[in-house]
Scaffold this motif. Structure first.
Motif, PDB file in Angstrom:
ATOM      1  N   UNK A   1      -5.521  -3.663   5.670  1.00  0.00           N
ATOM      2  CA  UNK A   1      -4.149  -2.859   6.012  1.00  0.00           C
ATOM      3  C   UNK A   1      -3.930  -1.530   5.051  1.00  0.00           C
ATOM      4  N   UNK A   2      -4.512  -1.507   3.995  1.00  0.00           N
ATOM      5  CA  UNK A   2      -4.212  -0.230   3.482  1.00  0.00           C
ATOM      6  C   UNK A   2      -5.220   0.770   3.933  1.00  0.00           C
ATOM      7  N   UNK A   3      -6.708   0.367   4.220  1.00  0.00           N
ATOM      8  CA  UNK A   3      -7.301   1.471   4.804  1.00  0.00           C
ATOM      9  C   UNK A   3      -7.019   1.983   6.415  1.00  0.00           C
ATOM     10  N   UNK A   4      -6.530   0.854   6.997  1.00  0.00           N
ATOM     11  CA  UNK A   4      -6.021   1.019   8.322  1.00  0.00           C
ATOM     12  C   UNK A   4      -6.970   1.199   9.399  1.00  0.00           C
TER      13      UNK A   4
ATOM     14  N   UNK B   1       1.012  -1.251   0.021  1.00  0.00           N
ATOM     15  CA  UNK B   1      -0.021  -0.183   0.081  1.00  0.00           C
ATOM     16  C   UNK B   1       0.893   1.199   0.034  1.00  0.00           C
ATOM     17  N   UNK B   2       1.960   0.992   0.760  1.00  0.00           N
ATOM     18  CA  UNK B   2       2.740   2.311   0.733  1.00  0.00           C
ATOM     19  C   UNK B   2       3.637   2.673  -0.640  1.00  0.00           C
ATOM     20  N   UNK B   3       3.824   1.604  -1.365  1.00  0.00           N
ATOM     21  CA  UNK B   3       4.715   1.639  -2.475  1.00  0.00           C
ATOM     22  C   UNK B   3       3.893   0.631  -3.572  1.00  0.00           C
ATOM     23  N   UNK B   4       2.638   1.087  -4.014  1.00  0.00           N
ATOM     24  CA  UNK B   4       1.805  -0.029  -5.085  1.00  0.00           C
ATOM     25  C   UNK B   4       2.442  -0.304  -6.076  1.00  0.00           C
ATOM     26  N   UNK B   5       2.803  -1.594  -6.580  1.00  0.00           N
ATOM     27  CA  UNK B   5       3.207  -2.024  -7.762  1.00  0.00           C
ATOM     28  C   UNK B   5       2.364  -3.025  -8.109  1.00  0.00           C
ATOM     29  N   UNK B   6       1.526  -3.094  -9.351  1.00  0.00           N
ATOM     30  CA  UNK B   6       0.646  -4.057  -9.334  1.00  0.00           C
ATOM     31  C   UNK B   6       0.976  -5.265 -10.543  1.00  0.00           C
ATOM     32  N   UNK B   7       2.136  -4.836 -11.225  1.00  0.00           N
ATOM     33  CA  UNK B   7       2.348  -5.550 -12.291  1.00  0.00           C
ATOM     34  C   UNK B   7       3.153  -6.839 -11.986  1.00  0.00           C
ATOM     35  N   UNK B   8       4.184  -7.030 -11.130  1.00  0.00           N
ATOM     36  CA  UNK B   8       4.889  -8.146 -10.885  1.00  0.00           C
ATOM     37  C   UNK B   8       3.926  -9.613 -10.502  1.00  0.00           C
ATOM     38  N   UNK B   9       3.216  -9.593  -9.747  1.00  0.00           N
ATOM     39  CA  UNK B   9       2.297 -10.811  -9.643  1.00  0.00           C
ATOM     40  C   UNK B   9       1.402 -11.269 -10.746  1.00  0.00           C
ATOM     41  N   UNK B  10       0.823 -10.257 -11.252  1.00  0.00           N
ATOM     42  CA  UNK B  10       0.183 -10.022 -12.749  1.00  0.00           C
ATOM     43  C   UNK B  10       0.749 -11.041 -13.808  1.00  0.00           C
ATOM     44  N   UNK B  11       1.953 -10.350 -14.007  1.00  0.00           N
ATOM     45  CA  UNK B  11       2.892 -11.021 -15.121  1.00  0.00           C
ATOM     46  C   UNK B  11       3.264 -12.420 -14.886  1.00  0.00           C
ATOM     47  N   UNK B  12       3.485 -12.940 -13.574  1.00  0.00           N
ATOM     48  CA  UNK B  12       3.795 -14.172 -13.354  1.00  0.00           C
ATOM     49  C   UNK B  12       2.658 -15.088 -13.496  1.00  0.00           C
TER      50      UNK B  12
ATOM     51  N   UNK C   1      -4.418   2.983  -7.404  1.00  0.00           N
ATOM     52  CA  UNK C   1      -3.310   2.305  -7.664  1.00  0.00           C
ATOM     53  C   UNK C   1      -3.082   1.428  -6.480  1.00  0.00           C
ATOM     54  N   UNK C   2      -3.563   1.868  -5.275  1.00  0.00           N
ATOM     55  CA  UNK C   2      -3.314   0.901  -4.119  1.00  0.00           C
ATOM     56  C   UNK C   2      -4.106  -0.291  -4.307  1.00  0.00           C
ATOM     57  N   UNK C   3      -5.336   0.037  -4.418  1.00  0.00           N
ATOM     58  CA  UNK C   3      -6.331  -1.222  -4.618  1.00  0.00           C
ATOM     59  C   UNK C   3      -5.995  -2.288  -5.798  1.00  0.00           C
ATOM     60  N   UNK C   4      -5.663  -1.653  -6.683  1.00  0.00           N
ATOM     61  CA  UNK C   4      -5.120  -2.472  -7.926  1.00  0.00           C
ATOM     62  C   UNK C   4      -4.019  -3.377  -7.511  1.00  0.00           C
ATOM     63  N   UNK C   5      -3.026  -2.981  -6.884  1.00  0.00           N
ATOM     64  CA  UNK C   5      -1.826  -3.583  -6.393  1.00  0.00           C
ATOM     65  C   UNK C   5      -2.245  -4.569  -5.534  1.00  0.00           C
ATOM     66  N   UNK C   6      -3.295  -4.298  -4.390  1.00  0.00           N
ATOM     67  CA  UNK C   6      -3.579  -5.298  -3.565  1.00  0.00           C
ATOM     68  C   UNK C   6      -4.245  -6.579  -4.300  1.00  0.00           C
TER      69      UNK C   6
END
Length: 245
Positions: free
Chosen positions: A212-215, A33-44, A133-138
């Motif tokens: 965790x992201x919404x806290x 959530x602090x540094x959202x990156x969505x693509x790595x798990x999706x690519x795998x 972006x946070x929700x997409x990464x999650x």
């Protein structure tokens, strides 16, 4: 809030994130959530799905699969033998392309749709301060269990004779795997197949990540929101199966 989340997170590497989703999901999703990156798990997940589809095609699994589908399709049964053979030939030819397209296009579209739905629900109904972006990464990191399920299915495919491989239920992780698809009504079979261990795992991870992201939102509230959304999806799927026959 983003600054606080960044300070509390561990600045995990990508490998640590992928493994942490399994072993320590709460802390891992705070880092995501602090540094959202969505693509790595999706690519795998997409890559493994393409490997499975290519292996299934190479082993001639499409002919067996579509012959099974014909046995339970009333419309196909009303065709002549020549018409069924022509339809089978077309299905065998286009089946791999649909599988590849489903992997390359289907997973990203599903992730985008899920992220949009959860962003709306959590921001509108629960007042959570989340970005798309946070929700997409999650959502994408919640797909990590699909890595394990795809590897298991691929192993079964390589070990079994293609004629004995059931594409609909290759591993016994849902209730539908214990039912006879030919004699069970389609709506009931669809409902039973939806009750799956890996689907539950994905939902638990999504609930954990969103909480965790919404806290300020409890895990139970987050899970009920995810479960409710999944239930609507299942009802739509079951309804479609009931209408089709």
């Amino acid at each position: 809030m983003a600054a606080a989340a960044s300070a509390e997170s561990k600045n995990l590497s990508e490998f640590a994130r992928l493994s942490g989703v399994v072993w320590e999901p709460g802390a891992t999703f705070r880092d995501i959530a602090a540094r959202p990156r969505w693509w790595p798990p999706l690519v795998i997940v997409i890559a493994l799905s393409l490997v499975f589809s290519a292996t299934f095609t190479e082993r001639g699994g499409w002919e067996h699969f579509f012959r099974q589908q014909m046995e339970t399709n009333k419309q196909m049964q009303n065709m002549s033998a020549d018409q069924r053979q022509q339809a089978l030939a077309v299905q065998i030819r286009v089946g791999p392309y649909f599988a590849y397209g489903g992997a390359i296009i289907g997973f990203p579209l599903f992730a985008l749709a899920a992220a949009g739905i959860f962003l709306f629900l959590f921001r509108t109904l629960l007042g959570a301060e989340l970005s798309f972006k946070q929700v997409l990464a999650i959502c994408c990191y919640s797909f990590v269990p699909l890595v394990f399920s795809t590897l298991m299915v691929l192993a079964v495919l390589l070990l079994k004779d293609p004629e004995q491989f059931d594409l609909q239920n290759p591993i016994l992780t849902n209730i539908g795997a214990f039912l006879d698809s030919a004699s069970t009504s389609k709506w009931l079979y669809s409902l039973a197949a939806s009750v799956d261990l890996f689907s539950l795992w994905v939902m638990v991870l999504m609930a954990t990540g969103l909480a965790a992201a919404a806290r300020k939102i409890s895990w139970s509230t987050s899970f009920m929101c995810v479960l409710g959304t999944w239930s609507v999806y299942v009802l739509l799927k079951v309804g479609g199966a009931a209408i089709s026959g």
